[in-house]
Design an enzyme around this catalytic site. Structure first.
Site, PDB file in Angstrom:
ATOM      1  N   GLU A 118       0.830 -13.483  -6.671  1.00  9.58           N
ATOM      2  CA  GLU A 118       1.171 -12.838  -5.532  1.00  9.58           C
ATOM      3  C   GLU A 118       2.837 -12.490  -5.793  1.00  9.58           C
ATOM      4  O   GLU A 118       3.192 -11.525  -5.251  1.00  9.58           O
ATOM      5  CB  GLU A 118       0.990 -13.636  -4.250  1.00  9.58           C
TER       6      GLU A 118
ATOM      7  N   HIS B 221      -1.440 -17.887 -24.920  1.00 12.32           N
ATOM      8  CA  HIS B 221      -2.379 -16.879 -25.537  1.00 12.32           C
ATOM      9  C   HIS B 221      -1.926 -15.660 -25.519  1.00 12.32           C
ATOM     10  O   HIS B 221      -2.817 -14.727 -25.823  1.00 12.32           O
ATOM     11  CB  HIS B 221      -3.652 -17.092 -24.662  1.00 12.32           C
TER      12      HIS B 221
ATOM     13  N   LYS C  35       4.569  -9.028  -5.484  1.00  4.08           N
ATOM     14  CA  LYS C  35       5.491  -8.574  -4.339  1.00  4.08           C
ATOM     15  C   LYS C  35       6.818  -8.004  -5.267  1.00  4.08           C
ATOM     16  O   LYS C  35       7.438  -7.091  -4.698  1.00  4.08           O
ATOM     17  CB  LYS C  35       6.129  -9.903  -3.811  1.00  4.08           C
TER      18      LYS C  35
ATOM     19  N   ARG D 164       1.773   3.709   7.319  1.00  5.89           N
ATOM     20  CA  ARG D 164       0.275   4.215   6.797  1.00  5.89           C
ATOM     21  C   ARG D 164       0.309   5.236   5.746  1.00  5.89           C
ATOM     22  O   ARG D 164      -0.603   5.869   5.219  1.00  5.89           O
ATOM     23  CB  ARG D 164      -0.534   4.849   8.153  1.00  5.89           C
TER      24      ARG D 164
ATOM     25  N   ASN E 140      -6.858  12.110   9.116  1.00  3.70           N
ATOM     26  CA  ASN E 140      -6.524  11.041   8.415  1.00  3.70           C
ATOM     27  C   ASN E 140      -7.907  10.725   7.900  1.00  3.70           C
ATOM     28  O   ASN E 140      -8.952  10.394   8.422  1.00  3.70           O
ATOM     29  CB  ASN E 140      -6.260   9.713   9.146  1.00  3.70           C
ATOM     30  N   GLY E 141      -7.957  10.866   6.338  1.00  5.16           N
ATOM     31  CA  GLY E 141      -9.091  10.512   5.681  1.00  5.16           C
ATOM     32  C   GLY E 141      -9.521  11.675   4.628  1.00  5.16           C
ATOM     33  O   GLY E 141      -8.447  12.172   4.033  1.00  5.16           O
TER      34      GLY E 141
ATOM     35  N   LYS F 240       0.401   0.938   4.103  1.00  3.19           N
ATOM     36  CA  LYS F 240       0.081  -0.161   4.490  1.00  3.19           C
ATOM     37  C   LYS F 240      -1.627  -0.501   4.408  1.00  3.19           C
ATOM     38  O   LYS F 240      -1.851  -1.601   4.062  1.00  3.19           O
ATOM     39  CB  LYS F 240       0.770  -0.600   5.958  1.00  3.19           C
TER      40      LYS F 240
ATOM     41  N   TRP G 211      -0.138  10.578   3.705  1.00  2.00           N
ATOM     42  CA  TRP G 211      -0.127   9.851   2.436  1.00  2.00           C
ATOM     43  C   TRP G 211      -1.037  10.675   1.570  1.00  2.00           C
ATOM     44  O   TRP G 211      -2.299  10.603   1.973  1.00  2.00           O
ATOM     45  CB  TRP G 211      -0.870   8.274   2.455  1.00  2.00           C
TER      46      TRP G 211
ATOM     47  N   GLU H 103       6.048  -4.224  -6.362  1.00  2.00           N
ATOM     48  CA  GLU H 103       5.687  -3.207  -5.302  1.00  2.00           C
ATOM     49  C   GLU H 103       6.902  -2.778  -4.813  1.00  2.00           C
ATOM     50  O   GLU H 103       6.835  -1.486  -4.129  1.00  2.00           O
ATOM     51  CB  GLU H 103       4.579  -3.782  -4.581  1.00  2.00           C
TER      52      GLU H 103
ATOM     53  N   CYS I  93      -3.274   8.016   6.450  1.00  2.00           N
ATOM     54  CA  CYS I  93      -2.363   8.919   7.116  1.00  2.00           C
ATOM     55  C   CYS I  93      -2.060   8.178   8.586  1.00  2.00           C
ATOM     56  O   CYS I  93      -2.983   7.333   9.326  1.00  2.00           O
ATOM     57  CB  CYS I  93      -2.517  10.047   7.265  1.00  2.00           C
TER      58      CYS I  93
HETATM   59  C1  AGP Z   1       0.303  -6.287  -0.799  1.00  2.00           C
HETATM   60  O1  AGP Z   1       1.489  -6.411  -0.280  1.00  2.00           O
HETATM   61  C2  AGP Z   1       0.045  -4.968  -0.425  1.00  2.00           C
HETATM   62  N1  AGP Z   1       0.377  -4.265   0.675  1.00  2.00           N
HETATM   63  C3  AGP Z   1      -1.654  -4.626  -0.684  1.00  2.00           C
HETATM   64  O2  AGP Z   1      -1.787  -5.206  -1.733  1.00  2.00           O
HETATM   65  C4  AGP Z   1      -2.409  -5.034   0.465  1.00  2.00           C
HETATM   66  O3  AGP Z   1      -2.538  -6.632   0.372  1.00  2.00           O
HETATM   67  C5  AGP Z   1      -3.978  -4.514   0.116  1.00  2.00           C
HETATM   68  O4  AGP Z   1      -3.688  -3.188   0.080  1.00  2.00           O
HETATM   69  C6  AGP Z   1      -5.080  -5.045   1.020  1.00  2.00           C
HETATM   70  O5  AGP Z   1      -4.552  -4.698   2.307  1.00  2.00           O
HETATM   71  P1  AGP Z   1      -5.502  -5.717   3.507  1.00  2.00           P
HETATM   72  O6  AGP Z   1      -5.185  -6.951   3.651  1.00  2.00           O
HETATM   73  O7  AGP Z   1      -4.979  -4.718   4.683  1.00  2.00           O
HETATM   74  O8  AGP Z   1      -7.108  -5.075   3.220  1.00  2.00           O
END
Ligand code: AGP
Length: 615
Positions: A488, A511, A492, A27, A101-102, A610, A75, A495, A2
């Site tokens: 990757e 396969h 992208k 966050r 937050n936690g 994030k 969150w 997500e 959060c």
């Molecule tokens: C990717 O677009 C995501 N936001 C997510 O996979 C991210 O890379 C992952 O949560 C790791 O975060 P970090 O690099 O802050 O550790």
């Protein structure tokens, strides 16, 4: 996961809290709340939804006065996102207020105990349990708020960054952290509290980042008092001067942070190697590596741990470390590594990659590796983050703040740092001739311009996005260095556009995944001229014979793939090991445009945050 923000001083708290929450929305953004103390009483507004919803609600329901305030963007972990579960939370007496937050892991047993003592609970949150535990301790022990917070925190298991105040003593805020970040901004007779420095950067450059198990009492007109939560020892504030500027964290004319961050990559990559790559002297200078060179060079193996996009950067690094420096590398999901009793010795070097530097699983993997004797090196973007502080040494990526939840510039700058390290080790180990090493340095210096060139495909990619925006599935294929890029690209797309996407090594297609291919299936293939080119061309043929739609990322001037693919996006010619820095660009743009066309919230995709500070 959060965002928390707080203010105490001579200014109106409300605009600072709201602006701060907007900056921290990355966050978590399923609900938000604010509490203001107007000189006589405190008033809370909270709501399911975004900070924008909170603004509307608070303007209608509470007086927006007060020089003391706390805000929270959530969150959800315990309790669904709704108005009641949003923070802040009052204690039963209504005197104490908390934002958190936690996660408090043992909240259920504490709650049971408190209910026995007559406490009642409105929400399903662990946070409401914590504030009532603090209230119970305060009453029972007859202590001040700071002491009550400390005693209570010694009874909880979990992670927290909290800010608490007592409306009977509105000149102080008590804050504490364990496992979740907390920064205190120090102004002239005013203090700011936040999960990172972005909410207060226009007011002050001076900040303290609390360490784990530290707490602080910020009181108007007084110096900050800091303590260790466990043993009550005095802790000494380490005041840092921040380099971040406001422009860096605002959208700067782009519609979304993600697009801005995609376009920032040439500059970000340059900042990553600036001062480190010295082609005139033929050297790479990186303090964290230089000071630990023997240990890293002679490692039995390198274990890379990370999550998500950072894990993909780790996979690219595996290729480059093994290819150039001939050091065996294993790349692990931090979340698996931490729980599988891995064999680690003091001859191992663990590299932890994390944009935020706060990812809970990566942090736990680091702690485990340290306990077992490994040397731990961090590659982080956020300066002063938990991972940056927990590792023995490290290198920052210097990408600047990444606000969009989908990582873009974090990925390319992580690859840049890891490439610099691999090149340096390769040179020190005598694996690269002086001239080959020099060639690489010169080529790296050319990367920002080539990324710039790759960004010129934006319009074309937008047209391609228009064709496939309604797809339900998508396959991404690549080989060698571009296999992690395929992963990757797929991440992208899924997500931010919620289209199901899978990344595969191109040769694995036969396969299993080939069964999925029909005339509806877009297949993104990375087919640059260096590295397994002919083999990838054969894979493209296989897709074509099954009527799949091919979107190919190719090297400038390619003719062969052009004849086979439905769409072709070119990137400049570059050494194979550096191709991921270019091939990833059109894939970022493709997912961005598709998400925009589908009306998705690009910067804040559903269910995500994030920085994942919970496991
Ligand atoms: C990717 O677009 C995501 N936001 C997510 O996979 C991210 O890379 C992952 O949560 C790791 O975060 P970090 O690099 O802050 O550790």
């Amino acid at each position: 996961m959060c965002g928390i923000v707080g203010y105490i001083g001579h200014r109106d708290a409300y605009p600072i809290i709201i602006k701060g929450l907007e900056r921290l929305e990355y966050r978590g953004y399923d609900s938000a709340g604010v509490v203001l103390f107007d000189g006589e009483d405190s008033h809370i507004a909270k709501t399911k939804g975004k900070v924008e919803d909170l603004k509307q609600k608070s303007e209608l329901t509470i007086p927006l006065r007060g020089k003391l305030g706390l805000g929270h963007t959530r969150w959800a972990t315990h309790g669904i996102p709704n108005d009641i579960n949003s923070h802040p939370h009052y204690s039963n007496s209504g005197d104490l207020v908390i934002i958190h937050n936690g996660i408090i892991e043992n909240y259920a047993s504490i709650k049971k105990e408190l209910i026995k003592r007559g406490y009642s609970f409105e929400s399903d949150t662990d946070t409401e349990v914590l504030i009532n535990l603090i209230e119970e301790v305060k009453k029972k022990e007859g202590v001040k708020l700071g002491k009550a917070v400390q005693i209570a925190l010694n009874q909880v298991v979990g992670a927290y960054a909290i800010a608490v105040f007592d409306k009977n003593k509105p000149d102080e805020i008590v804050v504490a952290r364990l496992g979740s970040p907390l920064a205190i901004g120090i102004g002239e007779n005013e203090y700011f509290i936040a999960s990172d420095a972005s909410p207060f950067i226009e007011y002050t450059n001076n900040a303290i980042y609390l360490e784990d198990e530290e707490m602080a009492i910020v009181r108007i007109g007084k110096e900050i008092k800091m303590r260790k939560i466990k043993d009550d020892a005095i802790a000494y504030p380490n005041i840092l001067e921040l380099q971040m500027n406001l422009e860096e964290i605002e959208k700067g004319g782009y519609d979304h942070f993600m697009l801005k961050e995609i376009y920032e990559q040439p500059r970000a990559i340059l900042d990553t190697y600036r001062g480190r790559l010295r082609s005139d002297q033929g050297i790479i200078k990186m303090d964290g590596i230089d000071q630990n060179l023997e240990k890293i060079m002679n490692a039995n193996r390198i274990i890379i741990v990370a999550c998500g996009t950072s894990w993909h950067a780790g996979l690219v690094a595996e290729y480059i470390f093994e290819d150039l420096a001939r050091i065996p590398v294993e790349v692990e999901y931090a979340s698996e590594f931490r729980y599988r009793n891995p064999v680690i010795t003091d001859k191992d070097v663990l590299i932890a990659i994390s944009q935020s530097g706060e990812t809970a699983d990566t942090l736990a993997a680091i702690k485990l590796a340290k306990e077992r004797g490994a040397f731990v090196f961090g590659v982080c973007n956020v300066v002063g983050s938990s991972i940056a502080r927990e590792t023995h040494a490290g290198a920052y990526t210097h990408a600047g703040p990444e606000i969009g939840v989908a990582s873009t510039k974090a990925f390319t700058t992580q690859i840049t740092v890891l490439t610099l390290i691999a090149l340096k080790l390769a040179k020190e180990k005598g694996m690269l001739s002086k001239s080959k090493f020099h060639e690489y340095l010169t080529e790296l210096e050319g990367v920002p311009a080539k990324v710039e060139k790759s960004l010129e495909s934006n319009e074309l990619v937008e047209q391609i996005a228009e064709v496939y925006k309604d797809a339900e599935n998508c396959l991404y294929l690549g080989r060698g260095y571009n296999f992690p890029v395929a992963l990757e690209g797929a991440l992208k797309l899924k997500e931010i556009s919620y289209i199901h996407a899978e990344g595969y090594p191109a040769a694995e297609m036969k396969h299993g995944p080939i069964a999925l291919i029909d005339e509806q299936m877009p297949v993104v293939v990375i087919a640059t001229r260096k590295g397994h080119y002919e083999k990838v061309v054969s894979n493209i043929q296989e897709i074509k014979s099954r009527s799949g739609k091919i979107i190919a990322v190719v090297t400038e001037g390619d003719k062969t793939v052009k004849e086979l693919a439905d769409h072709v996006v070119e990137v400049p010619e570059i050494s194979e090991s550096l191709t991921p820095l270019l091939t990833t660009i059109p894939l970022q743009l493709l997912s961005y445009h598709i998400a925009v066309m589908r009306g998705c919230n690009v910067d804040q995709p559903r269910n995500l945050a994030k920085s994942v500070t919970v496991e």
